[in-house]
Design a protein around this motif. Structure first.
Motif, mmCIF file in Angstrom:
data_model
loop_
_atom_site.group_PDB
_atom_site.id
_atom_site.type_symbol
_atom_site.label_atom_id
_atom_site.label_comp_id
_atom_site.label_asym_id
_atom_site.label_seq_id
_atom_site.Cartn_x
_atom_site.Cartn_y
_atom_site.Cartn_z
ATOM 1 N N SER A 376 0.817 -1.210 0.000
ATOM 2 C CA SER A 376 0.000 0.000 0.000
ATOM 3 C C SER A 376 0.852 1.261 0.000
ATOM 4 N N THR A 377 2.107 1.156 0.438
ATOM 5 C CA THR A 377 2.937 2.357 0.582
ATOM 6 C C THR A 377 4.221 2.348 -0.238
ATOM 7 N N HIS A 378 4.698 1.157 -0.666
ATOM 8 C CA HIS A 378 6.012 1.063 -1.292
ATOM 9 C C HIS A 378 6.032 0.106 -2.478
ATOM 10 N N LEU A 379 7.063 0.267 -3.297
ATOM 11 C CA LEU A 379 7.460 -0.722 -4.282
ATOM 12 C C LEU A 379 8.787 -1.312 -3.829
ATOM 13 N N TYR A 380 8.911 -2.647 -3.928
ATOM 14 C CA TYR A 380 10.153 -3.322 -3.570
ATOM 15 C C TYR A 380 10.644 -4.083 -4.792
ATOM 16 N N LEU A 381 11.894 -3.820 -5.171
ATOM 17 C CA LEU A 381 12.419 -4.526 -6.332
ATOM 18 C C LEU A 381 13.841 -4.987 -6.072
ATOM 19 N N GLN A 382 14.229 -6.001 -6.845
ATOM 20 C CA GLN A 382 15.559 -6.583 -6.747
ATOM 21 C C GLN A 382 16.209 -6.530 -8.124
ATOM 22 N N THR A 383 17.445 -6.052 -8.188
ATOM 23 C CA THR A 383 18.147 -5.939 -9.461
ATOM 24 C C THR A 383 18.968 -7.206 -9.713
ATOM 25 N N ARG A 384 19.472 -7.337 -10.920
ATOM 26 C CA ARG A 384 20.261 -8.520 -11.270
ATOM 27 C C ARG A 384 21.499 -8.670 -10.384
ATOM 28 N N SER A 385 22.094 -7.579 -9.990
ATOM 29 C CA SER A 385 23.310 -7.657 -9.188
ATOM 30 C C SER A 385 23.035 -7.865 -7.707
ATOM 31 N N GLY A 386 21.759 -7.897 -7.316
ATOM 32 C CA GLY A 386 21.413 -8.182 -5.928
ATOM 33 C C GLY A 386 21.080 -6.974 -5.084
ATOM 34 N N ASP A 387 21.011 -5.782 -5.686
ATOM 35 C CA ASP A 387 20.544 -4.624 -4.927
ATOM 36 C C ASP A 387 19.046 -4.753 -4.686
ATOM 37 N N VAL A 388 18.622 -4.409 -3.488
ATOM 38 C CA VAL A 388 17.205 -4.434 -3.122
ATOM 39 C C VAL A 388 16.814 -3.011 -2.759
ATOM 40 N N ILE A 389 15.747 -2.513 -3.377
ATOM 41 C CA ILE A 389 15.408 -1.095 -3.288
ATOM 42 C C ILE A 389 13.956 -0.936 -2.876
ATOM 43 N N ALA A 390 13.737 -0.099 -1.864
ATOM 44 C CA ALA A 390 12.382 0.246 -1.428
ATOM 45 C C ALA A 390 12.083 1.663 -1.889
ATOM 46 N N ILE A 391 11.044 1.809 -2.718
ATOM 47 C CA ILE A 391 10.677 3.093 -3.295
ATOM 48 C C ILE A 391 9.291 3.479 -2.799
ATOM 49 N N GLU A 392 9.154 4.706 -2.337
ATOM 50 C CA GLU A 392 7.857 5.159 -1.862
ATOM 51 C C GLU A 392 6.867 5.278 -3.021
ATOM 52 N N LYS A 393 5.641 4.813 -2.801
ATOM 53 C CA LYS A 393 4.594 5.000 -3.800
ATOM 54 C C LYS A 393 4.054 6.421 -3.710
ATOM 55 N N PRO A 394 3.633 6.986 -4.844
ATOM 56 C CA PRO A 394 3.051 8.331 -4.806
ATOM 57 C C PRO A 394 1.723 8.323 -4.060
ATOM 58 N N ILE A 395 1.379 9.479 -3.531
ATOM 59 C CA ILE A 395 0.096 9.623 -2.858
ATOM 60 C C ILE A 395 -1.010 9.533 -3.910
ATOM 61 N N LEU A 396 -2.030 8.760 -3.628
ATOM 62 C CA LEU A 396 -3.124 8.563 -4.566
ATOM 63 C C LEU A 396 -3.902 9.854 -4.771
ATOM 64 N N ASN A 397 -4.109 10.212 -6.025
ATOM 65 C CA ASN A 397 -4.899 11.385 -6.364
ATOM 66 C C ASN A 397 -6.387 11.025 -6.288
ATOM 67 N N VAL A 398 -7.099 11.608 -5.327
ATOM 68 C CA VAL A 398 -8.504 11.250 -5.110
ATOM 69 C C VAL A 398 -9.458 12.287 -5.695
ATOM 70 N N GLU A 399 -8.923 13.250 -6.426
ATOM 71 C CA GLU A 399 -9.794 14.266 -7.008
ATOM 72 C C GLU A 399 -10.649 13.678 -8.126
#
Length: 399
Positions: A376-399
């Motif tokens: 609900s809050t993040h994207l988690y990805l793993q690269t070929r070289s083994g880096d693991v990255i947590a990226i914040e998801k954007p706030i949902l536009n409710v307009e």
């Protein structure tokens, strides 16, 4: 037109791998990777934390990707290392190495390839050594290891005390989640030539939905493996085995009793899960996972085109062709945007309504190979070289 093929395996004997920026260097008829698109970014993704896991998957074909619960992000490397990371800051909670297990004494390495599956406070990981490991999610202790018939390239899936495994030989196998003992085995015939990869099953309403190497989408009962129905998403045709490739390698998506699935050299199909009745099909061909969100279906095809389609009938809303032959991952939805990764290590952010680029991240020159895992809050990805990255998801536009 020549189609770009991720990996092709001739069963039991040899392997043919087609990859890179072109199919046949030195020939006039080549497939070239698109240049990195240039645009004015309107969104700036924020990385929350980073970590690493061994040497990752290197250049091998792999379907390893993170698994996430409320407390931890679980990751694995092909060589055998498995870690639990704090979901808050990426700090290591525990770490083990499955190459140290007695079962791998005579193997070149643990060769982890399928997973990570998560269920009942247990991690399930498959290997190219035809093994399935169950690991305690709280402390990293190995609960059991079971040998199966064929490489486990797809993620094992847990439900109701069963762990379901789809092997490279086409077998669908159910294991007891507590003991690892085999409960039932469903054999499926394999074509002589297949894409390297296997469909991760989806379990819904007591049925196991999975794609097969012959292009069929099938359902079997979870309780006993009895086949219920099968529908072709692709039909093998052509003068050569290569032309007749028809794999359905992506994980089927089930929403409100409707199965959505995609096949290489075939179609995107919508099927009524309980009736086994095809509702519609559209001519799209690919092998990466699709996403269904709101009223939309998002997918990447074998050429690297990114599409938004209507969920009701599969009619196209927009197409973005600017990432052609960049060896894209599947699509992950990030609120108002969608994201796809590519072989050069870029994560592309696209407006889900317009198909226009909004941001681009250069994450790892060794490349991205699996779509990010979303919470609900993040994207988690793993690269070929083994880096693991947590990226914040954007706030949902409710307009």
């Amino acid at each position: 037109m020549i189609k770009w093929v991720k990996n092709i395996t001739v069963i039991a004997s040899s392997a043919l791998i087609l990859s890179g920026c072109s199919l046949f260097s030195g020939e006039e008829d080549v497939v070239k990777m698109a240049e990195l698109p240039e645009f004015e970014a309107t969104y700036e993704p924020e990385i929350d934390w980073t970590a690493s896991i061994g040497d990752g998957v290197d250049k091998y074909f792999s379907q390893l990707k993170p698994a996430v619960d409320n407390d931890a992000v679980y990751i694995a490397a092909r060589g055998g290392e498995v870690k639990a990371l704090s979901i808050e800051d990426g700090d290591t909670l525990w770490s083990i190495d499955l190459s140290d297990q007695e079962a791998n004494t005579l193997n070149r390495s643990a060769r982890l390839s399928g997973g990570i599956g998560l269920g009942g406070q247990t991690l399930y990981i498959g290997t190219e050594n035809a093994q399935v490991f169950a690991i305690d999610a709280e402390n990293g202790e190995v609960k059991w290891m079971t040998e199966v018939s064929g490489e486990v390239l797809a993620q094992p899936v847990y439900d109701s005390g069963f762990v379901v495994v789809h092997t490279s030989r086409g077998d669908l196998i159910a294991l007891d989640s507590t003991t690892g003992e085999k409960v039932w085995n469903l054999n499926n015939a394999q074509p002589k030539l297949t894409l390297r990869g296997t469909s991760t099953p989806t379990i819904s309403q007591g049925g196991i939905v999975y794609g097969r190497a012959d292009g069929y989408i099938s359902v079997a009962l979870l309780e006993n493996g009895r086949p219920l129905w099968q529908i072709a998403a692709a039909r093998a045709y052509g003068a050569t085995e290569l032309a007749r490739l028809a794999d359905a390698d992506m994980q089927p998506v089930v929403v409100n009793g409707i199965v959505y699935a995609l096949a290489y050299n075939g179609n995107l199909v919508a099927i009524d899960l309980l009736k086994g009745q095809q509702l519609w099909f559209q001519k799209y061909a690919g092998y990466t996972d699709i996403s269904v969100s709101g009223l939309d279906i998002f997918l990447t095809d074998y050429r690297g085109y990114v599409y938004a389609l209507n969920q009701s009938d599969g009619e196209q809303r927009w197409v973005n062709k600017e990432l052609s032959y960049r060896n894209l991952t599947g699509v992950t939805v990030a609120n108002d945007f969608i994201v796809v990764g590519d072989a050069e290590g870029y994560l592309h952010w696209i407006d889900r309504e317009t198909g226009q680029f909004v941001a681009q991240q250069d994450l790892d020159s060794d490349g991205l190979y699996q779509a990010p895992v979303a919470t609900s809050t993040h994207l988690y990805l793993q690269t070929r070289s083994g880096d693991v990255i947590a990226i914040e998801k954007p706030i949902l536009n409710v307009e």
